[in-house]
Design a protein around this motif. Structure first.
Motif, PDB file in Angstrom:
ATOM      1  N   ALA A   1      12.251   7.944  30.095  1.00 48.86           N
ATOM      2  CA  ALA A   1      12.649   7.479  28.759  1.00 48.86           C
ATOM      3  C   ALA A   1      12.493   8.603  27.739  1.00 48.86           C
ATOM      4  N   PRO A   2      13.384   8.722  26.762  1.00 50.61           N
ATOM      5  CA  PRO A   2      13.348   9.814  25.800  1.00 50.61           C
ATOM      6  C   PRO A   2      12.060   9.973  25.005  1.00 50.61           C
ATOM      7  N   PRO A   3      11.389   8.892  24.512  1.00 52.17           N
ATOM      8  CA  PRO A   3      10.215   9.138  23.683  1.00 52.17           C
ATOM      9  C   PRO A   3       8.974   9.539  24.469  1.00 52.17           C
ATOM     10  N   SER A   4       8.971   9.360  25.800  1.00 56.10           N
ATOM     11  CA  SER A   4       7.745   9.536  26.561  1.00 56.10           C
ATOM     12  C   SER A   4       7.197  10.963  26.609  1.00 56.10           C
ATOM     13  N   PRO A   5       7.983  12.048  26.675  1.00 56.04           N
ATOM     14  CA  PRO A   5       7.367  13.365  26.726  1.00 56.04           C
ATOM     15  C   PRO A   5       6.571  13.719  25.476  1.00 56.04           C
ATOM     16  N   ALA A   6       6.908  13.125  24.325  1.00 60.88           N
ATOM     17  CA  ALA A   6       6.205  13.439  23.091  1.00 60.88           C
ATOM     18  C   ALA A   6       4.874  12.693  22.966  1.00 60.88           C
ATOM     19  N   VAL A   7       4.609  11.715  23.818  1.00 66.03           N
ATOM     20  CA  VAL A   7       3.392  10.915  23.721  1.00 66.03           C
ATOM     21  C   VAL A   7       2.185  11.781  24.062  1.00 66.03           C
ATOM     22  N   GLN A   8       1.231  11.844  23.118  1.00 59.40           N
ATOM     23  CA  GLN A   8       0.038  12.659  23.301  1.00 59.40           C
ATOM     24  C   GLN A   8      -1.244  11.852  23.278  1.00 59.40           C
ATOM     25  N   LYS A   9      -1.176  10.624  22.777  1.00 62.91           N
ATOM     26  CA  LYS A   9      -2.375   9.779  22.759  1.00 62.91           C
ATOM     27  C   LYS A   9      -1.992   8.324  22.955  1.00 62.91           C
ATOM     28  N   VAL A  10      -2.973   7.540  23.371  1.00 64.44           N
ATOM     29  CA  VAL A  10      -2.778   6.116  23.640  1.00 64.44           C
ATOM     30  C   VAL A  10      -3.663   5.332  22.690  1.00 64.44           C
ATOM     31  N   ASN A  11      -3.105   4.291  22.095  1.00 65.34           N
ATOM     32  CA  ASN A  11      -3.851   3.423  21.202  1.00 65.34           C
ATOM     33  C   ASN A  11      -3.739   2.000  21.740  1.00 65.34           C
ATOM     34  N   ILE A  12      -4.876   1.385  22.065  1.00 60.69           N
ATOM     35  CA  ILE A  12      -4.907   0.030  22.625  1.00 60.69           C
ATOM     36  C   ILE A  12      -5.205  -0.943  21.493  1.00 60.69           C
ATOM     37  N   LYS A  13      -4.400  -1.999  21.382  1.00 62.82           N
ATOM     38  CA  LYS A  13      -4.598  -3.003  20.335  1.00 62.82           C
ATOM     39  C   LYS A  13      -4.653  -4.386  20.965  1.00 62.82           C
ATOM     40  N   VAL A  14      -5.410  -5.287  20.310  1.00 65.76           N
ATOM     41  CA  VAL A  14      -5.563  -6.656  20.790  1.00 65.76           C
ATOM     42  C   VAL A  14      -4.691  -7.564  19.933  1.00 65.76           C
ATOM     43  N   MET A  15      -3.969  -8.466  20.590  1.00 65.83           N
ATOM     44  CA  MET A  15      -3.133  -9.442  19.890  1.00 65.83           C
ATOM     45  C   MET A  15      -3.729 -10.824  20.070  1.00 65.83           C
ATOM     46  N   THR A  16      -3.653 -11.636  19.016  1.00 68.36           N
ATOM     47  CA  THR A  16      -4.095 -13.018  19.162  1.00 68.36           C
ATOM     48  C   THR A  16      -3.002 -13.790  19.877  1.00 68.36           C
ATOM     49  N   GLU A  17      -3.380 -14.775  20.626  1.00 66.89           N
ATOM     50  CA  GLU A  17      -2.432 -15.529  21.436  1.00 66.89           C
ATOM     51  C   GLU A  17      -1.554 -16.453  20.597  1.00 66.89           C
ATOM     52  N   THR A  18      -2.107 -17.037  19.543  1.00 67.01           N
ATOM     53  CA  THR A  18      -1.361 -18.043  18.780  1.00 67.01           C
ATOM     54  C   THR A  18      -0.295 -17.446  17.868  1.00 67.01           C
ATOM     55  N   THR A  19      -0.606 -16.361  17.180  1.00 65.15           N
ATOM     56  CA  THR A  19       0.349 -15.834  16.205  1.00 65.15           C
ATOM     57  C   THR A  19       1.022 -14.555  16.648  1.00 65.15           C
ATOM     58  N   GLY A  20       0.431 -13.836  17.588  1.00 65.89           N
ATOM     59  CA  GLY A  20       0.986 -12.560  17.990  1.00 65.89           C
ATOM     60  C   GLY A  20       0.568 -11.437  17.068  1.00 65.89           C
TER      61      GLY A  20
END
Length: 157
Positions: free
Chosen positions: A85-104
């Motif tokens: 995929a085109p954007p993937s080579p530029a990825v330098q860091k990963v950010n993990i986020k939590v989503m609530t189940e009811t509202t997203g």
């Protein structure tokens, strides 16, 4: 009575709508690629993925799985480098986020204070008495501060 025709919105030539459909498809492919690079038990808890600037945003359904996913940061980065995929080579860091189940929505309290269980007055007094018998001064001071805080919170509620 004459029938009126209803045209499906996709039938219209709308560039913005096409742009959004392309973005959705790109995110779907990215999510699929991320899930393939993770163990199966973790992959099923990854809800969404988005490449933004040089960051891969990974959304999961609970804080427990988010903490487990953080151990796979290097694996995810390596997977993004190998992705087509085109954007993937530029990825330098990963950010993990939590989503609530009811509202997203991402999990933030939004002004609401979390519910706190305050011990009873008897339990707080017992803890105060026990902390006086601790020989380590640092631990004793920490327990006394904890007891003072619990007393204040118990008075407010």
């Amino acid at each position: 009575m004459a029938k009126t025709a209803f045209h499906i919105p996709l039938a219209y030539q709308n560039r913005m709508f096409g742009y959004y459909l392309g973005q959705i498809e790109q995110q779907r492919r990215l999510l699929q690629h991320v899930r393939q690079s993770l163990p199966e038990n973790l992959a099923k808890h990854v809800c969404h993925c988005l490449a933004s600037n040089n960051t891969l945003l990974v959304y999961t359904d609970s804080a427990i799985w988010a903490s487990q996913l953080r151990f796979y940061n290097q694996t995810l980065l390596a997977a993004m480098v190998s992705a087509a995929a085109p954007p993937s080579p530029a990825v330098q860091k990963v950010n993990i986020k939590v989503m609530t189940e009811t509202t997203g929505a991402t999990s933030q309290q939004g002004g609401k204070k979390p519910h706190v269980n305050i011990p009873s007055a008897d339990t707080i007094d017992l803890m105060q008495k026990q902390s006086a018998s601790i020989s380590d001064p640092t631990l004793q001071q920490a327990l006394q501060r904890l007891n003072a805080t619990l007393k204040k919170r118990a008075e407010r509620s």
